[in-house]
Write an enzyme that holds these catalytic residues in place. Structure first.
Site, short mmCIF file in Angstrom:
data_model
loop_
_atom_site.label_atom_id
_atom_site.label_comp_id
_atom_site.label_asym_id
_atom_site.label_seq_id
_atom_site.Cartn_x
_atom_site.Cartn_y
_atom_site.Cartn_z
N TYR A 32 0.80 -1.22 0.00
CA TYR A 32 0.00 0.00 0.00
C TYR A 32 0.84 1.28 0.00
O TYR A 32 0.29 2.37 0.17
CB TYR A 32 -0.92 0.02 1.22
CG TYR A 32 -0.20 -0.19 2.54
CD1 TYR A 32 0.73 0.73 3.02
CD2 TYR A 32 -0.45 -1.32 3.32
CE1 TYR A 32 1.38 0.54 4.21
CE2 TYR A 32 0.21 -1.53 4.52
CZ TYR A 32 1.12 -0.58 4.96
OH TYR A 32 1.78 -0.78 6.15
N SER A 133 7.28 1.68 12.09
CA SER A 133 6.10 1.21 11.36
C SER A 133 5.79 -0.23 11.75
O SER A 133 6.59 -1.14 11.48
CB SER A 133 6.33 1.30 9.85
OG SER A 133 6.49 2.65 9.46
N CYS A 272 -4.72 22.16 4.92
CA CYS A 272 -3.32 21.78 4.87
C CYS A 272 -2.48 22.87 5.52
O CYS A 272 -2.44 24.02 5.04
CB CYS A 272 -2.87 21.58 3.42
SG CYS A 272 -3.73 20.22 2.59
N ASP A 288 3.86 15.68 2.15
CA ASP A 288 4.39 14.36 1.83
C ASP A 288 3.48 13.60 0.88
O ASP A 288 3.93 12.68 0.19
CB ASP A 288 4.57 13.57 3.13
CG ASP A 288 5.48 12.37 2.96
OD1 ASP A 288 6.30 12.38 2.02
OD2 ASP A 288 5.40 11.43 3.78
#
Length: 381
Positions: A32, A133, A272, A288
């Site tokens: 992903y 992660s 943002c 990003d």
């Protein structure tokens, strides 16, 4: 202890620069990966490893214009592929160019595969905040987080977590919410509790750019994400009452909003915020999720910050993120929801300005807003 005891203050005068020292290079092949997808949507996919010249330009120009302080956050791809000597030289450059003596902090987001004892000693000595992660339990992690040879990576990641913990490195876990992790969140939460993961962040999986959402094996559906948020909050609220809750960024920000604070997460601001992402060649981007040619603001090797900020104003990236749908603005939850991440409002198949996960947030606030208000009220006492 109430949840409010863990809320982090956002320092508005702190310059935060996200740096990609190894561009999008990675020693894993996560199905992903949004950055691998972005690389496929620009003229030059990878910029390789950042050179010494580029590194010094980034450090020198950033510290020259920073005021109250500066954070360099290293991401990728996999930023440790740049090698430990790269980071030693980076710190040397900071010593050389920090003429104003401003405080500098560092963060590193990693898959943990290269974190041996030497790496961990370095990170501890220089007080890096590490993001590791981890996608839950073995079955959910190994479903989509594969190594370069398609091997499983779960136990290797846990070894990195153990090494970080033993060395005294402050770290949080970053979990991608996808088709496998969402329905297993109760097991994942209990596993994280046993492992002592006190700082947790969960981000909704992104589908490929330009593709209607929900078509990938890993895709997260609105209903599944909504139930995930409900299940996670119910577990978290129980621990809040015990005074044993982990820091979960999304929930902490919602509590902060109810207390009148500005959320530090741009996803929960509803627009943002000003961000700066620097690729390995020195090119600068506003987010990003948008490191692509059409969003390029300039390059720190050839341009000064004035030129880059001028291009930022021309692009009006933040201004465009205020395009919430009218149904969104009229929603009873808009003041706390604020429309979510702009990227989730741009995918094909959603109404203009409407978040793909709108149903998810409605489900969550229908079920959990009273609990959030109880926690906020306890913080006010």
């Amino acid at each position: 202890m109430g949840s409010c005891g863990m809320l982090r203050e956002w320092e508005s005068d702190m310059e935060c620069i996200m740096v990609k020292p190894a561009s999008g290079l990675c020693n894993m092949r996560c199905r992903y990966c949004f950055y691998a997808d972005e690389m496929n949507h620009r003229q030059q996919a990878s910029y390789g490893i950042m050179s010494q010249e580029t590194m010094e330009c980034v450090v020198r120009k950033t510290l020259a214009q920073a005021a109250g302080g500066c954070t360099f956050a290293f991401q990728g791809g996999e930023p440790t592929l740049a090698g430990l000597d790269f980071y030693r030289k980076w710190l040397q450059a900071e010593e050389m160019y920090n003429e104003k003596g401003i405080p500098i902090s560092h963060a590193l987001q990693t898959n943990g595969s290269l974190l041996d004892q030497e790496w961990c000693d370095f990170l501890a000595r220089h007080r890096f905040l590490v993001g590791l992660s981890v996608d839950g339990i073995k079955a959910t992690h190994d479903a989509f987080r594969k190594g370069a040879q398609r091997e499983d990576t779960y136990f290797r990641t846990l070894e990195a977590a153990g090494r970080l913990n033993q060395t005294g490195v402050q770290f949080n876990v970053l979990t991608v919410v996808n088709s496998r992790t969402a329905p297993k969140i109760r097991r994942i939460y209990e596993q994280y509790r046993k492992m002592g993961f006190a700082w947790q962040q969960y981000i909704a999986c992104l589908d490929p750019l330009g593709e209607k959402q929900g078509r990938q094996e890993y895709s997260l559906t609105p209903e599944s994400y909504g139930q995930f948020l409900i299940d996670l909050f119910e577990l978290w609220e129980i621990d809040v009452k015990r005074g044993e809750q982990p820091y979960i960024r999304q929930f902490e920000n919602y509590v902060g909003i109810l207390l009148g604070q500005e959320p530090e997460s741009c996803e929960q601001r509803g627009y943002c915020s000003r961000q700066t992402v620097v690729e390995a060649d020195g090119s600068v981007y506003p987010c990003d999720f948008y490191v692509m040619d059409s969003y390029r603001l300039g390059n720190l090797v050839t341009d000064d910050w004035g030129t880059i900020e001028g291009r930022r104003r021309e692009l009006q990236f933040s201004e465009h993120s205020l395009d919430h749908a009218q149904t969104c603005r009229q929603c009873q939850y808009f003041r706390i929801c604020r429309g979510g991440c702009h990227r989730h409002r741009e995918q094909p198949g959603t109404a203009e300005g409407e978040n793909y996960f709108c149903q998810s947030y409605r489900m969550f606030f229908d079920a959990c807003l009273p609990g959030l208000k109880r926690i906020a009220a306890s913080c006010g006492r």
